[in-house]
Design an enzyme around this catalytic site. Structure first.
Site, PDB file in Angstrom:
ATOM      1  CG  ASP A  33     -28.227 -80.204 -33.244  1.00 55.94           C
ATOM      2  OD1 ASP A  33     -27.213 -79.417 -33.119  1.00 55.94           O
ATOM      3  OD2 ASP A  33     -28.415 -80.818 -34.244  1.00 55.94           O
TER       4      ASP A  33
ATOM      5  CG  ASP B   4     -26.621-103.496  -8.933  1.00 57.04           C
ATOM      6  OD1 ASP B   4     -26.001-102.711  -9.598  1.00 57.04           O
ATOM      7  OD2 ASP B   4     -27.909-103.079  -8.327  1.00 57.04           O
TER       8      ASP B   4
ATOM      9  NE  ARG C 100     -31.859-102.904 -10.790  1.00 56.28           N
ATOM     10  CZ  ARG C 100     -31.973-103.981 -10.449  1.00 56.28           C
ATOM     11  NH1 ARG C 100     -32.803-104.884 -11.160  1.00 56.28           N
ATOM     12  NH2 ARG C 100     -31.455-104.414  -9.338  1.00 56.28           N
TER      13      ARG C 100
ATOM     14  CD  GLU D 210     -30.077-101.114  -8.101  1.00 53.83           C
ATOM     15  OE1 GLU D 210     -30.992-101.542  -8.600  1.00 53.83           O
ATOM     16  OE2 GLU D 210     -29.977-101.299  -6.886  1.00 53.83           O
TER      17      GLU D 210
ATOM     18  CG  ASP E  45     -25.370-107.603  -4.829  1.00 57.37           C
ATOM     19  OD1 ASP E  45     -25.853-107.379  -3.777  1.00 57.37           O
ATOM     20  OD2 ASP E  45     -26.062-107.504  -5.908  1.00 57.37           O
TER      21      ASP E  45
ATOM     22  CD1 TRP F  93     -25.985-104.700   0.444  1.00 59.57           C
ATOM     23  CD2 TRP F  93     -26.818-106.192   1.841  1.00 59.57           C
ATOM     24  NE1 TRP F  93     -26.667-105.521  -0.352  1.00 59.57           N
ATOM     25  CE2 TRP F  93     -27.397-106.378   0.483  1.00 59.57           C
ATOM     26  CE3 TRP F  93     -27.403-107.366   2.840  1.00 59.57           C
ATOM     27  CZ2 TRP F  93     -28.238-107.398   0.204  1.00 59.57           C
ATOM     28  CZ3 TRP F  93     -28.236-108.162   2.379  1.00 59.57           C
ATOM     29  CH2 TRP F  93     -28.892-108.290   1.205  1.00 59.57           C
TER      30      TRP F  93
ATOM     31  CD  GLU G  66     -32.400-107.912  -9.309  1.00 62.38           C
ATOM     32  OE1 GLU G  66     -33.026-107.586 -10.395  1.00 62.38           O
ATOM     33  OE2 GLU G  66     -32.155-107.153  -8.508  1.00 62.38           O
TER      34      GLU G  66
ATOM     35  CG  HIS H 286     -28.590-108.820 -10.271  1.00 62.62           C
ATOM     36  ND1 HIS H 286     -28.863-107.664 -10.819  1.00 62.62           N
ATOM     37  CD2 HIS H 286     -28.148-108.246  -8.746  1.00 62.62           C
ATOM     38  CE1 HIS H 286     -29.155-106.785  -9.983  1.00 62.62           C
ATOM     39  NE2 HIS H 286     -28.772-107.157  -8.648  1.00 62.62           N
TER      40      HIS H 286
HETATM   41  C1  BGC Z   1     -29.520-104.430  -5.898  1.00 66.21           C
HETATM   42  C2  BGC Z   1     -29.185-105.677  -5.264  1.00 66.21           C
HETATM   43  C3  BGC Z   1     -28.807-105.321  -3.754  1.00 66.21           C
HETATM   44  C4  BGC Z   1     -29.821-104.869  -3.156  1.00 66.21           C
HETATM   45  C5  BGC Z   1     -30.111-104.478  -2.032  1.00 66.21           C
HETATM   46  C6  BGC Z   1     -31.058-104.176  -5.381  1.00 66.21           C
HETATM   47  O1  BGC Z   1     -31.400-103.096  -5.867  1.00 66.21           O
HETATM   48  O2  BGC Z   1     -29.557-104.595  -7.477  1.00 66.21           O
HETATM   49  O3  BGC Z   1     -28.383-106.394  -5.977  1.00 66.21           O
HETATM   50  O4  BGC Z   1     -28.068-105.942  -2.966  1.00 66.21           O
HETATM   51  O5  BGC Z   1     -30.627-103.974  -4.060  1.00 66.21           O
HETATM   52  O6  BGC Z   1     -31.015-105.141  -1.171  1.00 66.21           O
END
Ligand code: BGC
Length: 917
Positions: A140, A484, A488, A490, A497, A554, A759, A780
């Site tokens: 397992d 960010d 989640r 990400e 940011d 960015w 966010e 965020h």
């Molecule tokens: C992130 C943001 C980021 C953006 C870009 C999002 O998914 O969480 O903080 O700057 O995408 O547009």
């Protein structure tokens, strides 16, 4: 008056670097001294290999002798050539304004580390995919999960120590994440070492002093290695899960022994090491950890353990080349805080719900006593549904679930090791009969351990909560890189940011080392002259090997961030190091936009991300940002003494300024789009000339009024909102936004229970409930960018662009009756700056403290008249400028020391900003 004293010694922005990436490390100190106008007029640095000798002022590597200078920031080492694997000590003495010499400071230290790649003799080692014949893995554990996450690899070796040891230093790293052990003891307190970099290019190593862990005779060295960012599921693409950089984690270690008799020995990772799986069934940043305590192999990291059933490791030969092993440039990730946990209730499903009272990044420590095989499932979420269940849909594909299976031997303690969760609530499913009281739970916050430097408090609890929320979002997202969000699927280093929040972050914590390291990651994303949107970039996108190039604001962050670091810490090297890459970025934008309006090469063009109300046209945002970059580049070139470039970027700036005004401003001074962000960017970036400035302020105030006094900005505009209003004299507007609690505002989220920065302004509203789960983080930091204004204009503490690094502090608070009082402190690298003001009737009493070897440039807000001061030094300094008169908006410079300044309101700010319209 006592003599001055050098304190707070730092080398390369760190208290104690463990390994260098340069043979000219730089030294910084603060100067402590009571009284007024205390100044360092000379210094002496002593550097040596012997702690005692350095403590006596005797350095065998470098002794600068007395140098006449007030400088105490980033003085480069210029002594005898530094060699690898040494611990070096250093101390400083200083002379004051009367040439009185200080005591020698306490000695500080650093390790040189492995300065050359050829110092590495260890091999990268990994565990085979396929167990050798005769070895049956427990059914397992291997890949027995929907994500095909691998069990952690346990690795071990033994060596013998025959003579007394003077010093033992362990160098270790992983492509993956690791914990090292010597004789069963955990080495260091790092979490998720070695942190995240572009592993195809570089990885950082850690250095540990393990002298005290060794013993004579047989010793064991061991490691647990997990997938981490290297081959785990980080990022938005389940398709690339488990293979962003490579297929399996690899480990490297080199133990240097220095014997009392002066001889050396080195123990390295090689094919003789053995490996096995053990109790960590899997441990992934997004999934969580499954730990089956029944699979523990007691004593596995001790000498004498029977590892005959363990298989041999495989030596890993990287193709096409091994990543460069850099010394860690940054404070490690650590467990920093513990939080109490409250029981909330039990759901019909039997899941027990607990609340930490704070949205954190980290994990839960679970202590229990339970029969063998009892399974505990811990789910983590930021919010509860209206019914009281965990709200997990906004986590997207990040399960953040830990599983613990008890071995049934007394009290057991579980803490996951190679994962972290973004959460405030935990749901625990336990075997029948287990009651909430049977579970001992503690919340643990985990983040990059950047030292706290700021504190802020005022007379409005909501504003104090906002400050706390900003600080928490910083903690929760500064995890090796500025992410960010921590919850989640990400958790990526998005550049905009970070640049939006950097000025705020720098007040809260010492982020010099953190951003110095991350700028290297940012430059590592560069291809064809372009930076990416995210750094490190490889994990972010499915199917494509080359991540897309950065969008305006960015990719642009690569120019903005080194400049902000330079202003706060006076570090020119970060400008110099990245300068050629910044020029390439500027060239690229210019090549694509010959008419100086930035319509092309805008890549994913996100605009004023997540704003409310009318959107700002992208070309306005993008051109404004380009103008800002050109302006910064010409300043950077100036600082670096590159006169031709300075002139070139100045003329690019002028061309953009002209094009911007021609293209986007109508006869009435309206900017295309007529949005708050359009006016904010144009004003803050200096794109408007003459009357247009005044008109833009009026339009900005109108757009706020039209929104019923609310903000409408997204990620990009929000940073400039209060600063621009204050710079325009509209302080009352700035305060009104700060103090609002109706939608949309900072206060709105706080009124609805926020403990971190959301966010989205509408992450949750009473009318609509949760925003789309596709993108709705409650942690965020971007909207927390108001923190820079809270420090610089509410508290009134800021750096001065003309004397970067806090050589001079700029103090220009804007007093406010509704706040009543404010206490702000900032521990700069020069020393602590304190500002405390309080309303007493129609007067404000303002206490300030300016560190030695620093001065303060004081500006009283318009409408404020100086009426009293309490210290002789203040009087002397102030009278020539203010002449007892009541000069408004004027400045004076004060030397170090403590002052009390009393001022009186002569006109209300409301009157003043009404005058603007
Ligand atoms: C992130 C943001 C980021 C953006 C870009 C999002 O998914 O969480 O903080 O700057 O995408 O547009």
């Amino acid at each position: 008056m006592t003599c001055l004293q050098a304190v707070d010694l730092k080398c390369e922005h760190m208290e104690q670097p463990r390994g260098l990436n340069s043979r000219q490390p730089r030294f910084t100190w603060a100067v402590k001294g009571d009284g007024h106008n205390r100044r360092q007029t000379a210094y002496r640095i002593v550097v040596g290999t012997d702690a005692d000798a350095v403590g006596q002022g005797d350095g065998d590597l470098w002794d600068t002798g007395k140098i006449a200078s007030s400088d105490s920031i980033l003085i480069p080492y210029a002594g005898r050539r530094l060699v690898s694997d040494r611990r070096i000590y250093w101390a400083v003495e200083v002379w004051d304004e009367a040439d009185v010499q200080s005591y020698l400071s306490l000695a500080s230290d650093f390790w040189t580390g492995l300065l050359d790649q050829s110092d590495w003799r260890a091999a990268w080692i990994a565990r085979y995919f396929v167990p050798p014949e005769g070895y049956e893995p427990p059914a397992d554990t291997v890949y027995d999960n929907p994500w095909r996450a691998r069990p952690a690899d346990y690795m071990r070796s033994e060596f013998s120590v025959q003579r007394p040891i003077r010093r033992a230093t362990l160098y270790a790293s992983a492509l993956g994440v690791y914990e090292a052990y010597i004789n069963g003891e955990r080495v260091g307190d790092e979490v998720l070492a070695p942190g995240w970099t572009d592993y195809h290019t570089r990885v950082e190593y850690q250095l540990y002093d393990v002298t005290d862990l060794l013993r004579s005779g047989a010793n064991a060295i061991a490691a647990v290695v997990g997938e981490g960012w290297y081959c785990g599921r980080i990022g938005m693409s389940p398709k690339k899960a488990g293979a962003h950089y490579g297929g399996r984690p690899v480990f490297i270690a080199q133990l240097h022994l220095e014997y009392d008799d002066g001889s050396f020995a080195t123990i390295v990772t090689d094919e003789t090491w053995k490996t096995s799986n053990e109790a960590i069934v899997y441990s992934d940043l997004l999934i969580g950890e499954k730990y089956d305590a029944r699979l523990e192999q007691p004593g596995w990291s001790l000498s004498g353990f029977d590892d005959s059933k363990w298989q041999k490791v495989e030596k890993w030969d990287p193709i096409p080349r091994a990543p460069k092993l850099d010394a860690s440039r940054v404070q490690p990730i650590r467990k920093t805080l513990e939080l109490p946990v409250q029981y909330v209730g039990t759901r019909a499903s039997g899941e027990m719900i607990f609340d930490l009272g704070q949205n954190v990044a980290g994990h839960l420590r679970l202590s229990i006593q339970a029969p063998r095989g009892s399974t505990f499932v811990l789910r983590h979420a930021e919010m509860l549904t209206p019914e009281g269940d965990l709200y997990t849909t906004n986590l997207r594909d990040a399960p953040q679930t830990d599983v613990y299976i008890a071995k049934g031997q007394g009290k057991e303690v579980f803490e996951p090791r190679f994962t972290y969760h973004g959460f405030q609530y935990v749901g625990i499913t336990a075997p029948e009969g287990v009651r909430p009281d049977d579970l001992e739970l503690t919340g643990i916050a985990v983040h990059s351990d950047t030292p706290l430097t700021g504190s802020f408090e005022c007379g409005q609890p909501m504003v104090n909560k906002l400050f706390s929320n900003i600080l928490w979002s910083q903690r929760d997202n500064f995890i090796s890189v500025p992410t960010d969000c921590p919850q989640r699927n990400e958790r990526l280093g998005w550049l905009a940011d970070a640049q939006i929040f950097l000025r705020t972050a720098g007040f809260n914590m010492d982020v010099a080392a953190f951003f110095t390291k991350w700028m290297v990651d940012v430059e590592d994303t560069e291809t064809d002259g372009g930076f990416a949107d995210i750094a490190p970039s490889k994990a972010a996108y499915a199917f494509i090997t080359e991540p897309p190039r950065g969008a305006p604001a960015w990719g642009d962050a690569a120019v903005i961030m080194p400049w902000l670091i330079y202003l706060r810490y006076g570090d020119k090297e970060i400008l110099e190091r990245h300068y050629p890459a910044l020029v390439r970025w500027m060239d690229l934008i210019e090549r694509h936009n010959p008419d100086f309006i930035r319509n092309n090469y805008v890549n994913r063009d996100y605009g004023d991300w997540l704003n409310i109300g009318p959107a700002t046209p992208r070309p306005v945002v993008n051109t404004a940002y380009w103008g800002h970059l050109a302006d910064l580049m010409s300043r950077i070139a100036h600082v670096l003494g590159r006169r031709t470039d300075e002139a070139r970027f100045r003329s690019v700036f002028r061309a953009i300024q002209e094009a911007f005004q021609d293209k986007f401003i109508d006869a009435d001074g309206r900017i295309t789009g007529d949005t708050q962000t359009a006016y904010l960017l144009a004003l803050y970036f200096g794109l408007l000339e003459g009357q247009r400035k005044q008109r833009a302020v009026q339009h900005l105030i109108r757009t706020i009024d039209e929104a019923d006094g609310h903000l409408q900005t997204g990620f990009l505009g929000v940073k400039h909102l209060c600063p621009v209003l204050s710079d325009s004299g509209a302080h009352d507007r700035a305060y009104a936004l700060l103090l609002k609690d109706t939608y949309p505002s900072w206060g709105f989220s706080i009124r609805h229970g926020a403990t971190t920065i959301w966010e989205r302004w509408d992450g949750w509203t009473p009318e609509r409930g949760f925003q789309s789960p596709n993108m709705n983080s409650f942690n965020h930091y971007a909207y927390g960018a108001v923190g820079e204004w809270m420090f610089s204009r509410v508290g009134g503490i800021d750096y001065d662009e003309t004397a970067p690094g806090f050589r001079r502090v700029r103090m220009r608070p804007v007093f406010n009756r509704t706040l009543g009082w404010c206490h702000a402190e900032y521990r700069s690298q020069i020393g602590p700056v304190i500002s405390h003001w309080v309303y007493e009737g129609d007067q404000v009493k303002w206490n300030i403290s300016v560190p030695a070897n620093c001065s303060a440039l004081i500006t009283l807000p318009r409408g404020m008249r100086l009426i009293a001061l309490n210290s002789a030094a203040t009087k002397e300094a102030i009278s020539p400028v203010y002449g007892g008169g009541g000069l408004e908006d004027d400045r004076l410079e004060l030397g170090s020391g403590e002052y009390v300044i009393v001022v009186r309101e002569t006109m209300s700010f409301d009157d003043h900003s009404r005058g603007l319209l």
